[in-house]
Design a protein around this motif. Structure first.
Motif, short mmCIF file in Angstrom:
data_model
loop_
_atom_site.label_atom_id
_atom_site.label_comp_id
_atom_site.label_asym_id
_atom_site.label_seq_id
_atom_site.Cartn_x
_atom_site.Cartn_y
_atom_site.Cartn_z
N GLU A 126 -4.09 -11.15 -5.97
CA GLU A 126 -5.11 -10.13 -6.20
C GLU A 126 -4.93 -8.96 -5.26
O GLU A 126 -4.45 -9.10 -4.13
N PHE A 127 -5.35 -7.81 -5.73
CA PHE A 127 -5.28 -6.59 -4.95
C PHE A 127 -6.30 -6.61 -3.82
O PHE A 127 -7.43 -7.06 -4.01
N ILE A 128 -5.89 -6.14 -2.64
CA ILE A 128 -6.79 -6.07 -1.50
C ILE A 128 -7.06 -4.62 -1.08
O ILE A 128 -8.18 -4.18 -0.99
N ALA A 129 -6.00 -3.87 -0.81
CA ALA A 129 -6.18 -2.51 -0.31
C ALA A 129 -4.92 -1.69 -0.61
O ALA A 129 -3.82 -2.23 -0.69
N HIS A 130 -5.12 -0.36 -0.74
CA HIS A 130 -4.04 0.54 -1.09
C HIS A 130 -4.19 1.82 -0.28
O HIS A 130 -5.31 2.29 -0.03
N LEU A 131 -3.04 2.38 0.10
CA LEU A 131 -3.05 3.60 0.90
C LEU A 131 -1.96 4.52 0.40
O LEU A 131 -0.78 4.14 0.38
N THR A 132 -2.32 5.72 -0.01
CA THR A 132 -1.33 6.67 -0.51
C THR A 132 -0.69 7.43 0.65
O THR A 132 -1.18 7.42 1.78
N ARG A 133 0.37 8.12 0.32
CA ARG A 133 1.05 8.93 1.33
C ARG A 133 0.12 10.00 1.90
O ARG A 133 0.19 10.34 3.07
N GLY A 134 -0.77 10.47 1.04
CA GLY A 134 -1.70 11.49 1.47
C GLY A 134 -2.88 10.98 2.27
O GLY A 134 -3.69 11.76 2.77
N GLY A 135 -3.01 9.66 2.35
CA GLY A 135 -4.08 9.09 3.16
C GLY A 135 -5.27 8.57 2.40
O GLY A 135 -6.23 8.07 3.00
N ALA A 184 0.45 -1.06 0.33
CA ALA A 184 -0.71 -1.84 -0.11
C ALA A 184 -0.61 -3.28 0.39
O ALA A 184 0.44 -3.72 0.85
N TRP A 185 -1.73 -3.96 0.30
CA TRP A 185 -1.81 -5.38 0.62
C TRP A 185 -2.40 -6.14 -0.57
O TRP A 185 -3.35 -5.65 -1.22
N TYR A 186 -1.84 -7.31 -0.82
CA TYR A 186 -2.32 -8.22 -1.83
C TYR A 186 -2.46 -9.60 -1.19
O TYR A 186 -1.88 -9.86 -0.13
#
Length: 120
Positions: A46-55, A35-37
């Motif tokens: 603050e939260f910007i973006a999140h990416l799980t292992r599954g995509g 993820a990026w903050y």
């Protein structure tokens, strides 16, 4: 231990683009989420973006449609492509990684941060 090294920050004019990178190295066995903050001057992170292992991805309302998070599993690297940048996007961008670390189990880590300044 695991180290996160970020790169790609800098000064850009409004409307411009930047791509941030965050490479994970060390004894991480399996990366789960990335993820990026960001933290603007005088404000909380603050939260910007999140990416799980599954995509699966998720974005903050302020960056949806302009920013794209992606990952290269072979390089243990997460990217943040930022387009149509605005002055409000200025801040220190930090990456976050969690996963299974050899001998330690599940752990989470933060990068040191990279400065992004959007200004004319």
């Amino acid at each position: 231990q695991v180290q996160l090294v970020e790169s790609g920050g800098g000064l850009v004019q409004p409307g411009g683009s930047l791509r941030l990178s965050c490479a994970a190295s060390g004894s991480i066995f399996s990366i789960n989420a990335m993820a990026w903050y960001r933290q603007a001057p005088g404000k909380q992170r603050e939260f910007i973006a999140h990416l799980t292992r599954g995509g699966s991805t998720s974005y903050s309302d302020s960056t949806k449609g302009r920013f794209t998070i992606s990952r290269d599993n072979a390089k243990n690297t997460v990217y943040l492509q930022m387009n149509s940048l605005k002055p409000d996007d200025t801040g220190v961008y930090s990456c976050y990684v969690d996963g299974i670390v050899d001998g330690l189990g599940f752990r989470s880590y933060w990068g040191q941060g990279t400065q992004v300044t959007v200004s004319s």
